[in-house]
Design an enzyme around this catalytic site. Sequence first.
Site, mmCIF file in Angstrom:
data_model
loop_
_atom_site.group_PDB
_atom_site.id
_atom_site.type_symbol
_atom_site.label_atom_id
_atom_site.label_comp_id
_atom_site.label_asym_id
_atom_site.label_seq_id
_atom_site.Cartn_x
_atom_site.Cartn_y
_atom_site.Cartn_z
ATOM 1 N N HIS A 53 71.829 -86.911 -40.508
ATOM 2 C CA HIS A 53 72.076 -85.947 -39.413
ATOM 3 C C HIS A 53 72.244 -84.541 -39.966
ATOM 4 O O HIS A 53 73.285 -84.198 -40.524
ATOM 5 C CB HIS A 53 73.337 -86.360 -38.633
ATOM 6 N N HIS A 59 70.727 -80.216 -39.248
ATOM 7 C CA HIS A 59 69.950 -79.284 -38.401
ATOM 8 C C HIS A 59 69.233 -78.307 -39.325
ATOM 9 O O HIS A 59 69.740 -77.225 -39.607
ATOM 10 C CB HIS A 59 70.869 -78.546 -37.431
ATOM 11 N N GLN A 71 69.161 -78.692 -27.418
ATOM 12 C CA GLN A 71 70.457 -78.025 -27.640
ATOM 13 C C GLN A 71 71.107 -77.534 -26.335
ATOM 14 O O GLN A 71 72.308 -77.593 -26.168
ATOM 15 C CB GLN A 71 70.245 -76.841 -28.588
ATOM 16 N N HIS A 127 73.214 -86.629 -29.508
ATOM 17 C CA HIS A 127 74.514 -85.979 -29.701
ATOM 18 C C HIS A 127 75.360 -86.435 -28.514
ATOM 19 O O HIS A 127 75.101 -86.016 -27.388
ATOM 20 C CB HIS A 127 74.369 -84.459 -29.680
ATOM 21 N N GLU A 162 80.366 -85.000 -28.078
ATOM 22 C CA GLU A 162 80.862 -84.154 -29.175
ATOM 23 C C GLU A 162 81.854 -83.158 -28.586
ATOM 24 O O GLU A 162 81.581 -81.959 -28.470
ATOM 25 C CB GLU A 162 79.707 -83.429 -29.885
ATOM 26 N N ASP A 221 75.392 -82.589 -41.079
ATOM 27 C CA ASP A 221 75.263 -81.788 -39.862
ATOM 28 C C ASP A 221 74.781 -80.360 -40.143
ATOM 29 O O ASP A 221 73.719 -79.964 -39.710
ATOM 30 C CB ASP A 221 76.579 -81.767 -39.071
HETATM 31 FE FE FE2 Z 1 74.468 -82.141 -34.870
#
Ligand code: FE2
Length: 411
Positions: free
Chosen positions: A56, A58, A151, A209, A212, A308
């Site tokens: 995971h 980005h 996102q 996701h 979170e 992440d």
């Molecule tokens: Fe993430």
Amino acid sequence: MNIVNARLRGREGLFQIALDGSQIAAITAQSAEVSASEGDLDAANNLVVAPFVEPHIHLDATLTAGEPNWNMSGTLFEGIERWAERKALVTHEDTKTRAKKTIDMLVDHGIQHVRTHVDVTDPTLAALKAMLEVREETRHLIDLQIVAFPQEGIESYAGGRALMEQAVELGADVVGGIPHFENTRDQGVSSIKFLMDLAERTGCLVDVHCDETDDPQSRFLEVLAEEARVRGMGARVTASHTVAMGSYDNAYCSKLFRLLKMSGINFVSCPTESIHLQGRFDSYPKRRGLTRVAEIDHAGMNVCFGQDSIVDPWYPLGNGNILRILEAGLHICHMLGYEDLKRSLDLITDNSARTLHLGERYGLEVGRPANLLILSAPDDYEMIRTQGHALVSVRHGEVLMRRTPASVQRG
Ligand code: FE2
């Protein structure tokens, strides 16, 4: 090429591993330590394992912290503001350059399999197009899975559903989601049904996701798990973060765990990112803001750790070293009991490979790809205690990376 004097996880004694081009040809027990022949690698009584996995990250946002402004509060919300400033400067080449620099950092720490989330809430899908090129151009270094990650939402972003479909058509491997961010609970639920339909139709994997947030009312995990159970897709589905589970009460969690086990889905926790970003609305006592990693693991479900972010508006640190995440995660999740310590590398190797659905493309077994690491310690416990490293990374039967450990002189 042979690797000699290797220790293997869960097995006693020393072993020799023979690589035949791009496959593991044989793994044989040694009766005693041997000296390495020319062209062979000497593991020197240390562990040899399958490569580390980054499940995971980005890559479209990495290496942007401080450009043009630093996140001064460290919060998720200021991170979103800072990213909006940086996003205005993003170009195709800029995305590719930063992603490749980050991939080099991952490779330097023994990672050979990566799942990256890429923001597709952009009518031009610019970051996705850049990352599809990166996937091809870095095949000699890593296997890259690309998640179409909305996102700003699927239902609450204009054209969100069409962009997800377009991203899959262009070549995304995995369908993502962000149900807790959608404008309403109903939108969160419908976004999950939409993304599961899309994955089922196209054969993509799923990585959402999910929850979170510290809000204990954020309960999309049960929706994702039930969709996976009904469709029989659990092994192909991952719930990332699920940090709200750290705030659920035990009565709800005991019911939830029954469903989670039946569903067979996978979990990713990003402990350094979550301990940094969550708990921000608390005074004291402050919640840790992580999912129930130890409980998920001890219940026999599959959970792994990811980084992440690396140096982006949400998290200013990171150097590609997943062992740093593992050490922090074991502390934060109350997993320094010896039973947990002695199999702790599972959380960045086998469990992560299962999450990425790598199957027979991963693992230290005869007939599988000649991808492996020589580590700096003889077992999982010593790797954590000594803050060890991957010393050699072998990919397709060739040395990809060698690290010389620091040496200390006294007097
Ligand atoms: Fe993430």
